[in-house]
Design a protein around this motif. Structure first.
Motif, PDB file in Angstrom:
ATOM      1  N   ASP A  41       0.844  -1.199   0.000  1.00 48.76           N
ATOM      2  CA  ASP A  41       0.000   0.000   0.000  1.00 48.76           C
ATOM      3  C   ASP A  41       0.875   1.244   0.000  1.00 48.76           C
ATOM      4  OD1 ASP A  41      -1.508   2.214   1.818  1.00 48.76           O
ATOM      5  OD2 ASP A  41      -2.950   1.071   0.636  1.00 48.76           O
ATOM      6  N   GLY A  42       0.601   2.145  -0.925  1.00 50.89           N
ATOM      7  CA  GLY A  42       1.429   3.326  -1.097  1.00 50.89           C
ATOM      8  C   GLY A  42       1.576   4.167   0.151  1.00 50.89           C
ATOM      9  N   ASP A  43       0.487   4.357   0.895  1.00 48.72           N
ATOM     10  CA  ASP A  43       0.537   5.179   2.112  1.00 48.72           C
ATOM     11  C   ASP A  43       1.448   4.557   3.165  1.00 48.72           C
ATOM     12  OD1 ASP A  43      -1.166   7.035   1.000  1.00 48.72           O
ATOM     13  OD2 ASP A  43      -2.966   6.243   1.966  1.00 48.72           O
ATOM     14  N   VAL A  44       1.378   3.242   3.299  1.00 49.47           N
ATOM     15  CA  VAL A  44       2.208   2.536   4.284  1.00 49.47           C
ATOM     16  C   VAL A  44       3.673   2.559   3.863  1.00 49.47           C
ATOM     17  CG1 VAL A  44       2.659   0.306   5.384  1.00 49.47           C
ATOM     18  CG2 VAL A  44       0.297   1.053   4.987  1.00 49.47           C
ATOM     19  N   LEU A  45       3.924   2.327   2.573  1.00 56.74           N
ATOM     20  CA  LEU A  45       5.300   2.256   2.092  1.00 56.74           C
ATOM     21  C   LEU A  45       6.002   3.605   2.129  1.00 56.74           C
ATOM     22  CD1 LEU A  45       4.775  -0.216  -0.869  1.00 56.74           C
ATOM     23  CD2 LEU A  45       5.842  -0.692   1.337  1.00 56.74           C
ATOM     24  N   ARG A  46       5.241   4.685   2.093  1.00 56.33           N
ATOM     25  CA  ARG A  46       5.827   6.022   2.210  1.00 56.33           C
ATOM     26  C   ARG A  46       6.465   6.224   3.587  1.00 56.33           C
ATOM     27  NH1 ARG A  46       6.956  10.133  -1.590  1.00 56.33           N
ATOM     28  NH2 ARG A  46       5.583   9.883  -3.364  1.00 56.33           N
ATOM     29  N   GLN A  47       6.086   5.392   4.560  1.00 57.69           N
ATOM     30  CA  GLN A  47       6.628   5.511   5.916  1.00 57.69           C
ATOM     31  C   GLN A  47       7.883   4.663   6.124  1.00 57.69           C
ATOM     32  OE1 GLN A  47       3.381   4.633   8.645  1.00 57.69           O
ATOM     33  NE2 GLN A  47       1.933   5.651   7.290  1.00 57.69           N
ATOM     34  N   CYS A  48       8.195   3.803   5.149  1.00 59.98           N
ATOM     35  CA  CYS A  48       9.365   2.934   5.333  1.00 59.98           C
ATOM     36  C   CYS A  48      10.177   2.802   4.047  1.00 59.98           C
ATOM     37  CB  CYS A  48       8.934   1.563   5.866  1.00 59.98           C
ATOM     38  SG  CYS A  48       7.602   0.790   4.932  1.00 59.98           S
ATOM     39  N   THR A  50       9.901   3.874   1.003  1.00 62.61           N
ATOM     40  CA  THR A  50      10.140   5.064   0.168  1.00 62.61           C
ATOM     41  C   THR A  50      10.163   6.348   1.004  1.00 62.61           C
ATOM     42  OG1 THR A  50       7.778   5.319  -0.347  1.00 62.61           O
ATOM     43  CG2 THR A  50       9.077   3.935  -1.822  1.00 62.61           C
ATOM     44  N   LYS A  51      10.429   6.182   2.288  1.00 64.85           N
ATOM     45  CA  LYS A  51      10.534   7.341   3.181  1.00 64.85           C
ATOM     46  C   LYS A  51      11.635   8.269   2.684  1.00 64.85           C
ATOM     47  CE  LYS A  51      10.910   8.482   8.087  1.00 64.85           C
ATOM     48  NZ  LYS A  51      11.090   7.924   9.447  1.00 64.85           N
ATOM     49  N   GLY A  52      11.364   9.553   2.716  1.00 66.31           N
ATOM     50  CA  GLY A  52      12.368  10.514   2.272  1.00 66.31           C
ATOM     51  C   GLY A  52      12.145  11.008   0.854  1.00 66.31           C
ATOM     52  N   LEU A  53      11.325  10.288   0.095  1.00 68.08           N
ATOM     53  CA  LEU A  53      11.016  10.760  -1.260  1.00 68.08           C
ATOM     54  C   LEU A  53       9.935  11.831  -1.195  1.00 68.08           C
ATOM     55  CD1 LEU A  53      10.901   7.390  -3.263  1.00 68.08           C
ATOM     56  CD2 LEU A  53      12.728   9.111  -3.257  1.00 68.08           C
ATOM     57  N   GLY A  54      10.051  12.814  -2.064  1.00 70.43           N
ATOM     58  CA  GLY A  54       9.060  13.874  -2.116  1.00 70.43           C
ATOM     59  C   GLY A  54       8.002  13.582  -3.167  1.00 70.43           C
ATOM     60  N   TYR A  55       7.458  14.644  -3.748  1.00 66.29           N
ATOM     61  CA  TYR A  55       6.358  14.477  -4.696  1.00 66.29           C
ATOM     62  C   TYR A  55       6.641  15.128  -6.049  1.00 66.29           C
ATOM     63  CZ  TYR A  55       3.849  12.544  -0.786  1.00 66.29           C
ATOM     64  OH  TYR A  55       3.480  11.736   0.269  1.00 66.29           O
ATOM     65  N   ASN A  63       9.496   6.278  -6.369  1.00 62.24           N
ATOM     66  CA  ASN A  63       8.567   5.610  -5.456  1.00 62.24           C
ATOM     67  C   ASN A  63       7.956   4.374  -6.130  1.00 62.24           C
ATOM     68  OD1 ASN A  63       6.808   5.517  -3.022  1.00 62.24           O
ATOM     69  ND2 ASN A  63       5.199   6.070  -4.464  1.00 62.24           N
ATOM     70  N   VAL A  64       7.455   4.566  -7.338  1.00 59.84           N
ATOM     71  CA  VAL A  64       6.845   3.469  -8.088  1.00 59.84           C
ATOM     72  C   VAL A  64       7.892   2.416  -8.440  1.00 59.84           C
ATOM     73  CG1 VAL A  64       5.764   2.875 -10.306  1.00 59.84           C
ATOM     74  CG2 VAL A  64       4.933   4.839  -8.983  1.00 59.84           C
ATOM     75  N   ARG A  65       9.081   2.852  -8.808  1.00 60.45           N
ATOM     76  CA  ARG A  65      10.143   1.923  -9.193  1.00 60.45           C
ATOM     77  C   ARG A  65      10.515   0.998  -8.024  1.00 60.45           C
ATOM     78  NH1 ARG A  65      13.140   5.598 -10.919  1.00 60.45           N
ATOM     79  NH2 ARG A  65      12.409   5.609 -13.050  1.00 60.45           N
ATOM     80  N   ARG A  66      10.632   1.558  -6.827  1.00 60.73           N
ATOM     81  CA  ARG A  66      10.985   0.741  -5.654  1.00 60.73           C
ATOM     82  C   ARG A  66       9.864  -0.244  -5.314  1.00 60.73           C
ATOM     83  NH1 ARG A  66      13.686   5.041  -1.332  1.00 60.73           N
ATOM     84  NH2 ARG A  66      15.122   6.021  -2.810  1.00 60.73           N
TER      85      ARG A  66
END
Length: 197
Positions: A41-48, A50-55, A63-66
């Motif tokens: 889930d994108g929201d969850v993965l943004r916390q671990c 892909t943390k540190g990536l912006g928009y 983000n998508v690549r990882r």
């Protein structure tokens, strides 16, 4: 033990379109029948992951690549992976399709105004006020898939109908063999929808 083939099911669409909700219903159904399933889930993965990536476009693509890399690893090991992430740009989604042998794109479609009405976090409102920059659908584009295997029009159909479309396509392609009849499935999804709400 069920003999299964790995598959990446990539749910894409605007924030609030229903990606996570549909993927949770599909996950529940697959798990109940013994399938190995992972949800990214994108929201969850943004916390671990892909943390540190912006928009920015570059960061969104990374983000998508990882996420796609992890999904591909799991898929190669016979896991059904349900990816729920906005992934607004068509080119990087197409790249994920090319990089993953078994790939199913699900376009979770709902008009922007409907997504805004569903927005419990108030993100669209903040974007409209300029408090959030580069927000998909407001000041950053969403490029809809041209040839998705499944389109779920969540403003016109129920969650059960949308999840049913995904499962039927998986069955058609040989990734899912339901152990119960379609009436029982509709009943189970209806009950799960009540739980989610």
């Amino acid at each position: 033990m069920i003999e299964q083939k790995g598959l990446t099911v990539w749910f894409t669409g605007l924030s609030g379109a229903g990606k996570t909700t549909i993927s949770r219903v599909v996950e529940n159904e697959l798990r109940s029948q013994g399938y190995k399933v992972e949800v990214l889930d994108g929201d969850v993965l943004r916390q671990c992951l892909t943390k540190g990536l912006g928009y920015s476009r570059e960061d969104r693509d990374e983000n998508v690549r990882r996420i796609g890399y992890v999904a591909n690893l799991l898929t190669r090991n016979d896991v059904i992976v349900l990816v729920s992430v906005i992934s607004p740009y068509r080119q990087i989604r197409n790249q994920m399709r090319l990089d993953t042998a078994d790939f199913l794109e699900v376009y979770v479609n709902a008009p922007l105004e409907v997504c805004e009405q569903r927005d419990v976090k108030g993100l669209y409102k903040k974007a409209r006020l300029g408090e959030i920059q580069n927000f998909t659908g407001i000041d950053d584009p969403y490029e809809a898939p041209l040839f998705p295997e499944v389109t779920c029009n969540t403003h016109l159909e129920t969650i059960a109908e949308s999840a049913g479309k995904v499962l039927r396509k998986m069955e058609e392609l040989g990734y899912y063999l339901p152990l119960i009849d379609s009436h029982s499935l509709r009943f189970k999804i209806h009950n799960l929808k009540a739980i989610l709400n």
